[in-house]
Motif scaffolding. Structure first.
Motif, PDB file in Angstrom:
ATOM      1  N   ALA A 139      13.758 -28.746  87.655  1.00 35.06           N
ATOM      2  CA  ALA A 139      14.759 -28.244  87.081  1.00 35.06           C
ATOM      3  C   ALA A 139      16.058 -29.365  86.952  1.00 35.06           C
ATOM      4  CB  ALA A 139      15.180 -27.126  87.844  1.00 35.06           C
ATOM      5  N   ALA A 140      16.051 -29.901  87.947  1.00 36.82           N
ATOM      6  CA  ALA A 140      17.298 -31.130  88.257  1.00 36.82           C
ATOM      7  C   ALA A 140      17.048 -32.314  87.292  1.00 36.82           C
ATOM      8  CB  ALA A 140      17.269 -31.542  89.565  1.00 36.82           C
ATOM      9  N   GLY A 141      15.917 -32.440  86.886  1.00 42.25           N
ATOM     10  CA  GLY A 141      15.476 -33.792  85.752  1.00 42.25           C
ATOM     11  C   GLY A 141      16.012 -33.098  84.573  1.00 42.25           C
ATOM     12  N   ILE A 142      15.668 -31.841  84.255  1.00 37.94           N
ATOM     13  CA  ILE A 142      16.057 -31.470  82.799  1.00 37.94           C
ATOM     14  C   ILE A 142      17.497 -31.188  82.825  1.00 37.94           C
ATOM     15  CG2 ILE A 142      15.643 -29.470  80.990  1.00 37.94           C
ATOM     16  CD1 ILE A 142      12.756 -29.371  82.272  1.00 37.94           C
ATOM     17  N   PHE A 168      24.153 -34.354  79.888  1.00 43.10           N
ATOM     18  CA  PHE A 168      24.197 -35.445  79.039  1.00 43.10           C
ATOM     19  C   PHE A 168      24.691 -35.049  77.409  1.00 43.10           C
ATOM     20  CE2 PHE A 168      22.320 -38.114  75.553  1.00 43.10           C
ATOM     21  CZ  PHE A 168      23.088 -39.265  75.580  1.00 43.10           C
ATOM     22  N   LEU A 169      23.865 -33.901  77.420  1.00 43.98           N
ATOM     23  CA  LEU A 169      24.025 -33.413  75.786  1.00 43.98           C
ATOM     24  C   LEU A 169      25.486 -32.644  75.859  1.00 43.98           C
ATOM     25  CD1 LEU A 169      20.277 -31.908  75.058  1.00 43.98           C
ATOM     26  CD2 LEU A 169      21.516 -33.604  74.128  1.00 43.98           C
ATOM     27  N   LYS A 170      26.129 -32.046  76.796  1.00 44.28           N
ATOM     28  CA  LYS A 170      27.092 -31.320  76.718  1.00 44.28           C
ATOM     29  C   LYS A 170      28.396 -32.523  76.354  1.00 44.28           C
ATOM     30  CE  LYS A 170      26.568 -28.429  80.840  1.00 44.28           C
ATOM     31  NZ  LYS A 170      26.962 -28.032  81.955  1.00 44.28           N
ATOM     32  N   LEU A 184      17.581 -33.257  68.524  1.00 45.76           N
ATOM     33  CA  LEU A 184      17.287 -32.177  69.580  1.00 45.76           C
ATOM     34  C   LEU A 184      15.599 -32.104  69.253  1.00 45.76           C
ATOM     35  CD1 LEU A 184      20.094 -29.522  69.094  1.00 45.76           C
ATOM     36  CD2 LEU A 184      19.496 -30.987  71.230  1.00 45.76           C
ATOM     37  N   GLN A 185      15.012 -31.929  68.265  1.00 50.63           N
ATOM     38  CA  GLN A 185      13.552 -31.675  68.384  1.00 50.63           C
ATOM     39  C   GLN A 185      12.906 -32.999  69.035  1.00 50.63           C
ATOM     40  OE1 GLN A 185      11.060 -31.730  64.448  1.00 50.63           O
ATOM     41  NE2 GLN A 185      11.127 -29.738  64.910  1.00 50.63           N
ATOM     42  N   ALA A 186      13.329 -33.966  68.756  1.00 48.41           N
ATOM     43  CA  ALA A 186      12.655 -35.448  69.173  1.00 48.41           C
ATOM     44  C   ALA A 186      12.910 -35.145  70.773  1.00 48.41           C
ATOM     45  CB  ALA A 186      13.460 -36.575  68.600  1.00 48.41           C
ATOM     46  N   LEU A 187      14.293 -34.880  71.282  1.00 40.68           N
ATOM     47  CA  LEU A 187      14.251 -34.685  72.590  1.00 40.68           C
ATOM     48  C   LEU A 187      13.314 -33.766  73.276  1.00 40.68           C
ATOM     49  CD1 LEU A 187      18.068 -34.951  72.910  1.00 40.68           C
ATOM     50  CD2 LEU A 187      16.639 -36.538  73.875  1.00 40.68           C
ATOM     51  N   ALA A 188      13.300 -32.527  72.739  1.00 39.68           N
ATOM     52  CA  ALA A 188      12.358 -31.384  73.303  1.00 39.68           C
ATOM     53  C   ALA A 188      10.886 -32.079  73.368  1.00 39.68           C
ATOM     54  CB  ALA A 188      12.392 -30.245  72.181  1.00 39.68           C
ATOM     55  N   ARG A 198      15.231 -24.732  72.030  1.00 38.96           N
ATOM     56  CA  ARG A 198      15.951 -23.758  72.069  1.00 38.96           C
ATOM     57  C   ARG A 198      16.970 -24.012  73.243  1.00 38.96           C
ATOM     58  NH1 ARG A 198      19.402 -21.238  73.114  1.00 38.96           N
ATOM     59  NH2 ARG A 198      20.061 -18.666  72.899  1.00 38.96           N
ATOM     60  N   ARG A 199      16.600 -24.393  74.307  1.00 37.89           N
ATOM     61  CA  ARG A 199      17.284 -24.627  75.349  1.00 37.89           C
ATOM     62  C   ARG A 199      18.153 -25.726  75.281  1.00 37.89           C
ATOM     63  NH1 ARG A 199      16.061 -22.285  80.543  1.00 37.89           N
ATOM     64  NH2 ARG A 199      18.050 -22.988  81.217  1.00 37.89           N
ATOM     65  N   LEU A 200      17.935 -26.740  74.540  1.00 41.39           N
ATOM     66  CA  LEU A 200      18.616 -27.944  74.538  1.00 41.39           C
ATOM     67  C   LEU A 200      19.862 -27.511  73.450  1.00 41.39           C
ATOM     68  CD1 LEU A 200      16.033 -30.796  73.977  1.00 41.39           C
ATOM     69  CD2 LEU A 200      17.587 -30.359  76.041  1.00 41.39           C
ATOM     70  N   ARG A 201      19.645 -26.627  72.733  1.00 40.68           N
ATOM     71  CA  ARG A 201      20.838 -26.352  71.748  1.00 40.68           C
ATOM     72  C   ARG A 201      21.862 -25.505  72.436  1.00 40.68           C
ATOM     73  NH1 ARG A 201      19.210 -26.967  66.745  1.00 40.68           N
ATOM     74  NH2 ARG A 201      16.956 -27.019  66.194  1.00 40.68           N
ATOM     75  N   ASN A 202      21.608 -25.147  73.609  1.00 44.60           N
ATOM     76  CA  ASN A 202      22.682 -24.434  74.377  1.00 44.60           C
ATOM     77  C   ASN A 202      22.765 -25.299  75.913  1.00 44.60           C
ATOM     78  OD1 ASN A 202      24.652 -22.922  75.491  1.00 44.60           O
ATOM     79  ND2 ASN A 202      23.552 -21.146  75.861  1.00 44.60           N
ATOM     80  N   PRO A 203      23.291 -26.373  76.020  1.00 45.51           N
ATOM     81  CA  PRO A 203      23.195 -27.137  77.200  1.00 45.51           C
ATOM     82  C   PRO A 203      24.066 -26.578  78.169  1.00 45.51           C
ATOM     83  CG  PRO A 203      24.753 -28.318  75.626  1.00 45.51           C
ATOM     84  CD  PRO A 203      23.958 -27.068  75.026  1.00 45.51           C
ATOM     85  N   ASN A 204      24.708 -25.593  78.086  1.00 45.63           N
ATOM     86  CA  ASN A 204      25.652 -24.829  79.078  1.00 45.63           C
ATOM     87  C   ASN A 204      25.032 -23.928  79.650  1.00 45.63           C
ATOM     88  OD1 ASN A 204      28.304 -26.099  78.600  1.00 45.63           O
ATOM     89  ND2 ASN A 204      28.349 -24.882  76.622  1.00 45.63           N
ATOM     90  N   ASP A 205      23.600 -23.555  79.274  1.00 42.82           N
ATOM     91  CA  ASP A 205      22.807 -22.677  79.930  1.00 42.82           C
ATOM     92  C   ASP A 205      22.055 -23.248  81.129  1.00 42.82           C
ATOM     93  OD1 ASP A 205      21.008 -20.599  80.724  1.00 42.82           O
ATOM     94  OD2 ASP A 205      19.886 -20.503  78.808  1.00 42.82           O
ATOM     95  N   PRO A 206      22.312 -23.053  82.498  1.00 43.59           N
ATOM     96  CA  PRO A 206      21.843 -23.886  83.413  1.00 43.59           C
ATOM     97  C   PRO A 206      20.320 -23.633  83.546  1.00 43.59           C
ATOM     98  CG  PRO A 206      23.134 -21.946  84.406  1.00 43.59           C
ATOM     99  CD  PRO A 206      23.335 -22.153  82.686  1.00 43.59           C
ATOM    100  N   TRP A 207      19.643 -24.930  84.021  1.00 43.89           N
ATOM    101  CA  TRP A 207      18.322 -24.848  84.341  1.00 43.89           C
ATOM    102  C   TRP A 207      18.008 -24.505  85.833  1.00 43.89           C
ATOM    103  CZ3 TRP A 207      14.231 -25.819  80.983  1.00 43.89           C
ATOM    104  CH2 TRP A 207      14.582 -26.015  79.560  1.00 43.89           C
ATOM    105  N   LYS A 208      17.234 -23.402  85.960  1.00 44.33           N
ATOM    106  CA  LYS A 208      16.814 -22.964  87.323  1.00 44.33           C
ATOM    107  C   LYS A 208      15.414 -23.369  87.775  1.00 44.33           C
ATOM    108  CE  LYS A 208      20.233 -19.676  86.927  1.00 44.33           C
ATOM    109  NZ  LYS A 208      20.591 -18.176  86.827  1.00 44.33           N
TER     110      LYS A 208
END
Length: 253
Positions: free
Chosen positions: A107-110, A116-118, A127-131, A184-194
């Protein structure tokens, strides 16, 4: 655990790791032989034992018993292992800590990518390439092993592009869900990864791709609903088990 045991009866879902490897092998087979193609895994099974484990060795009864009796004993032992894993804690404190630490690192790596995306917004193609890159980072060892199983030559494997992988991944239910969840998660970088996102993406993602229905918490089900137009989300989604059971056609008894 009691509810799962009562409702699932003898049916279990395959381990996401096993299903993922099967889809990756199928994808590599399609690249190696576009006309031949590859099949999809049987994700739900009533075979004895906890099929959601990465590996499971069935109990072998004594050969002093007739074959029919040995099969019954082995099946009963497998079901008891499945039941005990559902109803009892199966890992030591140290094993729990190691597993959670691994999920924290993931989770920390993602999260670093999300941070970065923020500051550096990317358009759809980026975004698709990043995904794809994030998914391949998780799957790099499995992808190489799948290429070997599919007898894909090293030359062809090296020439694979993101577009090639997108094409075959989109045809595989579980891989398409994983890919679109990352996107989808990359489109909302404010959504924290857990850390528990790893469990949700793998187990609920596999169920969403192959099951008739999935019951889960609102946040993850909203993600699945959002990616449905692009991904192979087969299941109907419920946030309430009672509501799901009311609509589920169960066999009598």
């Amino acid at each position: 655990g009691e509810t799962m045991w009562r409702l699932s009866r003898s049916w279990k879902m395959l381990s996401p790791l096993v299903a993922r490897q099967a889809e990756l092998t199928s994808a590599m087979q399609e690249i190696a032989d576009p006309q031949g193609g590859g099949g999809l895994p049987q994700v739900f099974t009533n075979a004895p034992g906890p099929q959601y484990l990465g590996t499971y060795t069935p109990y072998e009864a004594s050969r002093d018993f007739p074959d029919e009796v040995r099969a019954l004993i082995s099946a009963a032992a497998g079901e008891e292992v499945h039941r005990s894993l559902l109803l009892e804690k199966s890992r030591t404190v140290n094993e729990d800590a190691e597993a959670y630490a691994a999920k924290e690192r993931w989770a920390a790596g993602i999260q670093r990518m999300a941070d970065f995306l923020k500051e550096n917004r990317r358009r759809d193609s980026k975004l698709q390439a990043l995904a794809v890159g994030m998914l391949l980072s998780d799957l790099q060892d499995e992808l190489s092993a799948a290429a070997v199983r599919a007898s894909l030559s090293l030359e062809v494997f090296r020439r694979l592009t993101v577009e090639d992988l997108l094409l075959v991944f989109d045809g595989k239910p579980f891989l398409s869900v994983l890919l679109r969840l990352f996107e989808r998660r990359l489109r909302n970088p404010n959504d924290p990864w857990k850390p528990n996102d790893l469990n949700d993406m793998q187990f609920l993602g596999l169920a969403a791709a192959y099951a008739d229905c999935v019951v889960g918490e609102r946040h993850f089900l909203r993600l699945l609903a959002d990616i449905r137009p692009k991904a192979h989300v087969r299941a109907k989604l419920y946030t309430n088990l009672a509501e799901c059971m009311a609509e589920l056609p169960l066999a009598a008894g």
